[in-house]
Design a protein around this motif. Structure first.
Motif, PDB file in Angstrom:
ATOM      1  N   MET A 108       0.837  -1.196   0.000  1.00  0.00           N
ATOM      2  CA  MET A 108       0.000   0.000   0.000  1.00  0.00           C
ATOM      3  C   MET A 108       0.870   1.244   0.000  1.00  0.00           C
ATOM      4  O   MET A 108       1.762   1.388   0.835  1.00  0.00           O
ATOM      5  N   LYS A 109       0.608   2.145  -0.948  1.00  0.00           N
ATOM      6  CA  LYS A 109       1.376   3.381  -1.024  1.00  0.00           C
ATOM      7  C   LYS A 109       0.734   4.433  -0.137  1.00  0.00           C
ATOM      8  O   LYS A 109      -0.414   4.835  -0.352  1.00  0.00           O
ATOM      9  N   LYS A 110       1.495   4.883   0.866  1.00  0.00           N
ATOM     10  CA  LYS A 110       1.016   5.895   1.798  1.00  0.00           C
ATOM     11  C   LYS A 110       1.790   7.187   1.567  1.00  0.00           C
ATOM     12  O   LYS A 110       3.006   7.156   1.386  1.00  0.00           O
ATOM     13  N   ILE A 111       1.083   8.317   1.575  1.00  0.00           N
ATOM     14  CA  ILE A 111       1.719   9.602   1.350  1.00  0.00           C
ATOM     15  C   ILE A 111       1.286  10.570   2.441  1.00  0.00           C
ATOM     16  O   ILE A 111       0.094  10.737   2.700  1.00  0.00           O
ATOM     17  N   ALA A 112       2.255  11.209   3.072  1.00  0.00           N
ATOM     18  CA  ALA A 112       1.980  12.237   4.074  1.00  0.00           C
ATOM     19  C   ALA A 112       1.885  13.581   3.376  1.00  0.00           C
ATOM     20  O   ALA A 112       2.796  13.983   2.654  1.00  0.00           O
ATOM     21  N   VAL A 113       0.762  14.280   3.588  1.00  0.00           N
ATOM     22  CA  VAL A 113       0.520  15.546   2.897  1.00  0.00           C
ATOM     23  C   VAL A 113       0.012  16.595   3.885  1.00  0.00           C
ATOM     24  O   VAL A 113      -0.470  16.275   4.975  1.00  0.00           O
ATOM     25  N   ILE A 171      -1.026  13.069  -5.085  1.00  0.00           N
ATOM     26  CA  ILE A 171      -1.493  11.898  -4.320  1.00  0.00           C
ATOM     27  C   ILE A 171      -2.167  10.875  -5.223  1.00  0.00           C
ATOM     28  O   ILE A 171      -2.829   9.949  -4.746  1.00  0.00           O
ATOM     29  N   LEU A 172      -1.987  11.018  -6.527  1.00  0.00           N
ATOM     30  CA  LEU A 172      -2.747  10.219  -7.479  1.00  0.00           C
ATOM     31  C   LEU A 172      -2.582   8.716  -7.263  1.00  0.00           C
ATOM     32  O   LEU A 172      -3.531   7.949  -7.397  1.00  0.00           O
ATOM     33  N   GLU A 173      -1.380   8.286  -6.917  1.00  0.00           N
ATOM     34  CA  GLU A 173      -1.122   6.853  -6.774  1.00  0.00           C
ATOM     35  C   GLU A 173      -1.266   6.362  -5.338  1.00  0.00           C
ATOM     36  O   GLU A 173      -1.008   5.195  -5.050  1.00  0.00           O
ATOM     37  N   ALA A 174      -1.687   7.247  -4.445  1.00  0.00           N
ATOM     38  CA  ALA A 174      -1.782   6.863  -3.036  1.00  0.00           C
ATOM     39  C   ALA A 174      -3.015   6.007  -2.777  1.00  0.00           C
ATOM     40  O   ALA A 174      -4.090   6.271  -3.305  1.00  0.00           O
ATOM     41  N   GLU A 175      -2.844   4.994  -1.957  1.00  0.00           N
ATOM     42  CA  GLU A 175      -3.982   4.239  -1.438  1.00  0.00           C
ATOM     43  C   GLU A 175      -4.414   4.795  -0.088  1.00  0.00           C
ATOM     44  O   GLU A 175      -5.537   4.567   0.355  1.00  0.00           O
ATOM     45  N   GLU A 176      -3.485   5.512   0.535  1.00  0.00           N
ATOM     46  CA  GLU A 176      -3.792   6.136   1.827  1.00  0.00           C
ATOM     47  C   GLU A 176      -3.013   7.442   1.930  1.00  0.00           C
ATOM     48  O   GLU A 176      -1.838   7.502   1.582  1.00  0.00           O
ATOM     49  N   PHE A 204       6.002   5.642   4.840  1.00  0.00           N
ATOM     50  CA  PHE A 204       5.204   6.479   3.957  1.00  0.00           C
ATOM     51  C   PHE A 204       6.115   7.442   3.210  1.00  0.00           C
ATOM     52  O   PHE A 204       7.264   7.677   3.602  1.00  0.00           O
ATOM     53  N   LEU A 205       5.582   8.014   2.145  1.00  0.00           N
ATOM     54  CA  LEU A 205       6.301   9.002   1.365  1.00  0.00           C
ATOM     55  C   LEU A 205       6.004  10.383   1.923  1.00  0.00           C
ATOM     56  O   LEU A 205       4.844  10.773   2.043  1.00  0.00           O
ATOM     57  N   GLU A 206       7.030  11.125   2.276  1.00  0.00           N
ATOM     58  CA  GLU A 206       6.872  12.437   2.918  1.00  0.00           C
ATOM     59  C   GLU A 206       6.736  13.540   1.871  1.00  0.00           C
ATOM     60  O   GLU A 206       7.648  13.775   1.077  1.00  0.00           O
ATOM     61  N   GLN A 207       5.577  14.203   1.844  1.00  0.00           N
ATOM     62  CA  GLN A 207       5.347  15.303   0.909  1.00  0.00           C
ATOM     63  C   GLN A 207       4.860  16.575   1.609  1.00  0.00           C
ATOM     64  O   GLN A 207       4.414  17.511   0.954  1.00  0.00           O
ATOM     65  N   ARG A 208       4.968  16.623   2.921  1.00  0.00           N
ATOM     66  CA  ARG A 208       4.564  17.833   3.631  1.00  0.00           C
ATOM     67  C   ARG A 208       5.559  18.965   3.391  1.00  0.00           C
ATOM     68  O   ARG A 208       6.732  18.732   3.156  1.00  0.00           O
TER      69      ARG A 208
END
Length: 207
Positions: A1-6, A20-25, A147-151
């Protein structure tokens, strides 16, 4: 599961949704510090003769206050200003009459917390986009790092082309001869309706 912090934004722009297009969460953090000059309380819409920034007034200007403690300043009549602006900008858009009623009650309610206000609007946006992404809110720190950090990346002070999230795909807008990229998600939803998701798919930069 691809998680992205936004970051949580006010009616986020197309770059935010492309990111966040590819994020599942997606992960949201209400205890992050409030940052001035951010999209937490502002968004951009297209009027007949200009791009207008809608800003929500907040109480005080104290730094290092957690986002969920930021209160909206209702001494200013910002709700009527924002609603008039949105109606003026998109009242004649093809899908305005279908989608606007979802947003109106949130604006008409007296929601003191800017975090809660934005969160309710984001939930509506994702519903109208028909995106099944899970939204998780982390009330405390720390959280696992899987998770992937994008904040702190999508900010008004830097143009979108400096980042690797969004490449504008033009769609019919109501005003102007030239396409205006990266407006609020409202612009895309009101103009394109069910096709909004396809536009975002083609607007995401491919690595």
């Amino acid at each position: 599961m691809k998680k992205i912090a936004v970051d949580l934004h006010y009616l986020p722009n197309l770059e935010w949704f492309s990111s966040i297009l590819e994020a599942e969460e997606i992960l949201l953090f209400p205890k992050d510090d409030y940052q001035r000059q951010s999209y937490f309380n502002r968004t951009r819409i297209l009027l007949a003769n200009k791009v207008e920034t809608l800003s929500i007034p907040i109480q005080g200007r104290r730094p290092r206050l957690p986002l969920d403690q930021i209160k909206i300043d209702f001494s200013q009549k910002w709700q009527s200003v924002h609603l008039r602006g949105i109606q003026s900008a998109y009242g004649k858009a093809p899908f305005f009459e279908f989608f606007f009623p979802y947003y109106l009650p949130v604006f008409e309610n007296h929601i003191e917390s800017l975090w809660d206000f934005n969160h309710k609007l984001l939930t509506i946006c994702l519903k109208l986009l028909r995106w099944p992404v899970k939204v998780s809110v982390f009330e405390s720190k720390p959280v696992s790092s899987d998770f992937l950090e994008q904040r702190r990346l999508i900010v008004p002070s830097r143009p979108f082309w400096e980042r690797n999230f969004y490449q504008p795909t033009a769609y019919p807008q109501l005003f102007g001869l030239d396409f205006e990229p990266n407006l609020s998600i409202l612009d895309l939803l009101f103009c394109m309706g069910p096709e909004a998701g396809n536009v975002l798919q083609s607007s995401a930069k491919k690595e």
